[in-house]
Design a protein around this motif. Sequence first.
Motif, PDB file in Angstrom:
ATOM      1  N   CYS A  71      26.357  25.466  18.653  1.00 33.53           N
ATOM      2  CA  CYS A  71      27.405  24.453  18.810  1.00 33.53           C
ATOM      3  C   CYS A  71      27.441  23.898  20.235  1.00 33.53           C
ATOM      4  O   CYS A  71      27.637  22.697  20.438  1.00 33.53           O
ATOM      5  N   VAL A  72      27.251  24.762  21.209  1.00 30.99           N
ATOM      6  CA  VAL A  72      27.294  24.350  22.613  1.00 30.99           C
ATOM      7  C   VAL A  72      26.073  23.504  22.952  1.00 30.99           C
ATOM      8  O   VAL A  72      26.179  22.455  23.596  1.00 30.99           O
ATOM      9  N   GLU A  73      24.918  23.955  22.490  1.00 33.32           N
ATOM     10  CA  GLU A  73      23.671  23.236  22.786  1.00 33.32           C
ATOM     11  C   GLU A  73      23.676  21.819  22.230  1.00 33.32           C
ATOM     12  O   GLU A  73      23.180  20.902  22.860  1.00 33.32           O
ATOM     13  N   ILE A  74      24.250  21.624  21.060  1.00 34.50           N
ATOM     14  CA  ILE A  74      24.175  20.324  20.383  1.00 34.50           C
ATOM     15  C   ILE A  74      25.256  19.340  20.812  1.00 34.50           C
ATOM     16  O   ILE A  74      25.098  18.137  20.631  1.00 34.50           O
TER      17      ILE A  74
ATOM     18  N   THR B 236      31.757  24.834  26.529  1.00 34.07           N
ATOM     19  CA  THR B 236      31.133  25.653  27.565  1.00 34.07           C
ATOM     20  C   THR B 236      31.241  27.103  27.138  1.00 34.07           C
ATOM     21  O   THR B 236      32.330  27.590  26.819  1.00 34.07           O
ATOM     22  N   PHE B 237      30.111  27.794  27.110  1.00 30.95           N
ATOM     23  CA  PHE B 237      30.056  29.202  26.740  1.00 30.95           C
ATOM     24  C   PHE B 237      29.577  29.982  27.946  1.00 30.95           C
ATOM     25  O   PHE B 237      28.753  29.503  28.721  1.00 30.95           O
ATOM     26  N   GLY B 238      30.092  31.197  28.112  1.00 30.83           N
ATOM     27  CA  GLY B 238      29.600  32.004  29.213  1.00 30.83           C
ATOM     28  C   GLY B 238      30.329  33.322  29.341  1.00 30.83           C
ATOM     29  O   GLY B 238      31.043  33.762  28.440  1.00 30.83           O
ATOM     30  N   ASP B 239      30.125  33.930  30.490  1.00 31.05           N
ATOM     31  CA  ASP B 239      30.676  35.243  30.804  1.00 31.05           C
ATOM     32  C   ASP B 239      31.929  35.065  31.656  1.00 31.05           C
ATOM     33  O   ASP B 239      31.847  34.721  32.835  1.00 31.05           O
ATOM     34  N   LEU B 240      33.075  35.304  31.051  1.00 35.13           N
ATOM     35  CA  LEU B 240      34.354  35.159  31.744  1.00 35.13           C
ATOM     36  C   LEU B 240      34.509  36.188  32.862  1.00 35.13           C
ATOM     37  O   LEU B 240      35.231  35.964  33.832  1.00 35.13           O
TER      38      LEU B 240
END
Length: 181
Positions: free
Chosen positions: A134-137, A144-148
Amino acid sequence: MGKEKRYAMAVDTKRCVGCSACVIACKTENDVPLGCYRDWIGEESGGEFPAIHLEIRSTRCNHCDKPGCVDACPTGASNVNAGGAVLVTHHKCTGCKACIAACPYDARFVHPKGYVDKCTFCLHRVEAGKLPACVEICPTKALTFGDLADPDSELARLVHSRRVKVLHPETGMDPNQFFLL
């Protein structure tokens, strides 16, 4: 030894246009059956004319720090994985729907094969060094996805520098999907 990762997602409600590219990417990447969804587009409107507003947001499982779905699962099929992702171990799931009843986000569904399914943050991709589908597209870069837990990550920077909200904070489940306002 470094601090344990804490995966989370931020949705920029000023950028999301409700195009559903994230929904289609998720369905394709995860072979989600017709009529079922791991993510979806939500809308919330308010105000009085002429001062009205519309918030459009891509939404999914909130991968909570205190997931009620995990506590409700009688078989241990719902569990917390590395990085805090809440997952369902399909072969342990009896399809009893206790986790569905415990989730205030309506983020789970019964797969036609009889087990409960939901967003996994595409951990199979993340573990291979990629972003969730979902993030890539997303054409507007609203996700934005990541390490909080990493204060230098783009996700942590956004969540700590912008006005944010979470859905249903009153549950005390501490969701890890943040809506940037």
